[in-house]
Motif scaffolding. Structure first.
Motif, PDB file in Angstrom:
ATOM      1  N   UNK A  18      38.400 -32.385 -82.629  1.00 29.47           N
ATOM      2  CA  UNK A  18      38.695 -32.853 -81.089  1.00 29.47           C
ATOM      3  C   UNK A  18      37.507 -32.891 -80.402  1.00 29.47           C
ATOM      4  N   UNK A  19      36.448 -31.966 -80.349  1.00 28.83           N
ATOM      5  CA  UNK A  19      35.410 -32.165 -79.741  1.00 28.83           C
ATOM      6  C   UNK A  19      34.110 -33.138 -80.405  1.00 28.83           C
ATOM      7  N   UNK A  53      45.427 -30.600 -76.985  1.00 32.82           N
ATOM      8  CA  UNK A  53      45.794 -29.958 -78.117  1.00 32.82           C
ATOM      9  C   UNK A  53      45.723 -31.302 -79.190  1.00 32.82           C
ATOM     10  N   UNK A  54      44.866 -30.804 -80.209  1.00 36.81           N
ATOM     11  CA  UNK A  54      44.541 -31.910 -81.445  1.00 36.81           C
ATOM     12  C   UNK A  54      45.780 -32.306 -81.934  1.00 36.81           C
ATOM     13  N   UNK A  55      46.003 -33.730 -82.424  1.00 37.17           N
ATOM     14  CA  UNK A  55      47.170 -34.354 -82.917  1.00 37.17           C
ATOM     15  C   UNK A  55      48.385 -34.329 -82.320  1.00 37.17           C
ATOM     16  N   UNK A  56      48.787 -33.233 -81.862  1.00 38.06           N
ATOM     17  CA  UNK A  56      49.935 -32.879 -81.297  1.00 38.06           C
ATOM     18  C   UNK A  56      50.221 -33.680 -79.894  1.00 38.06           C
ATOM     19  N   UNK A  75      41.847 -43.660 -83.505  1.00 40.63           N
ATOM     20  CA  UNK A  75      40.598 -42.952 -84.116  1.00 40.63           C
ATOM     21  C   UNK A  75      40.757 -41.404 -83.958  1.00 40.63           C
ATOM     22  N   UNK A  76      41.058 -41.210 -82.705  1.00 38.43           N
ATOM     23  CA  UNK A  76      41.286 -39.641 -82.318  1.00 38.43           C
ATOM     24  C   UNK A  76      41.802 -38.603 -83.226  1.00 38.43           C
TER      25      UNK A  76
END
Length: 135
Positions: A18-19, A53-56, A75-76
């Motif tokens: 995420x960063x 929150x990553x992906x979720x 891409x995220x």
């Protein structure tokens, strides 16, 4: 390798990913990594922590900004998942050692360089020179 430690490293990799997305967005255009905080590039509304929150968050928001519905780059979640998988594999192979930390740092750097090069066809010196010094 302890399964619990491996799961934690994958989750840590998701957060690092995420960063890395932040770096991928800001480094090529010379923007600060610290200010302003994460925000929508369209409506400039600050993104609340529960949407980071990553992906979720990407899945729950269906890939769009909560405020203006502007699309979040696909891409995220790819970078987040790839970073999580890479961190998990490196930890599985090398265990939890100081060398693993060094390898994870270089893996993160290479992910940022790879995606920036893929999207912008440049490799920013601001990423390469510190990597060379650390080597």
């Amino acid at each position: 390798m302890d399964t619990t430690a491996l799961v934690y490293m994958v989750l840590f990799g998701l957060a690092v990913g995420s960063f890395l997305n932040l770096a991928i967005d800001r480094v090529p255009v010379g923007r600060s990594m610290l200010h302003p905080p994460s925000h929508c590039d369209s409506c400039h509304i600050r993104i609340p922590p529960y949407d980071l929150v990553p992906v979720i968050s990407y899945i729950l928001l269906r890939g769009r900004c909560r405020a203006c519905r502007w699309p979040i780059p696909y891409r995220a979640p790819i970078v987040e998942v790839a970073t999580g998988v890479i961190f998990g594999v490196i930890t599985h192979v090398h265990g939890l050692t100081p060398l693993t930390g060094v390898i994870l740092g270089y893996a993160a750097l290479f992910i940022v360089v790879f995606v920036i090069d893929l999207e912008h066809l440049i490799i920013p010196n601001v990423l390469i020179y510190p990597g060379m010094l650390l080597a």
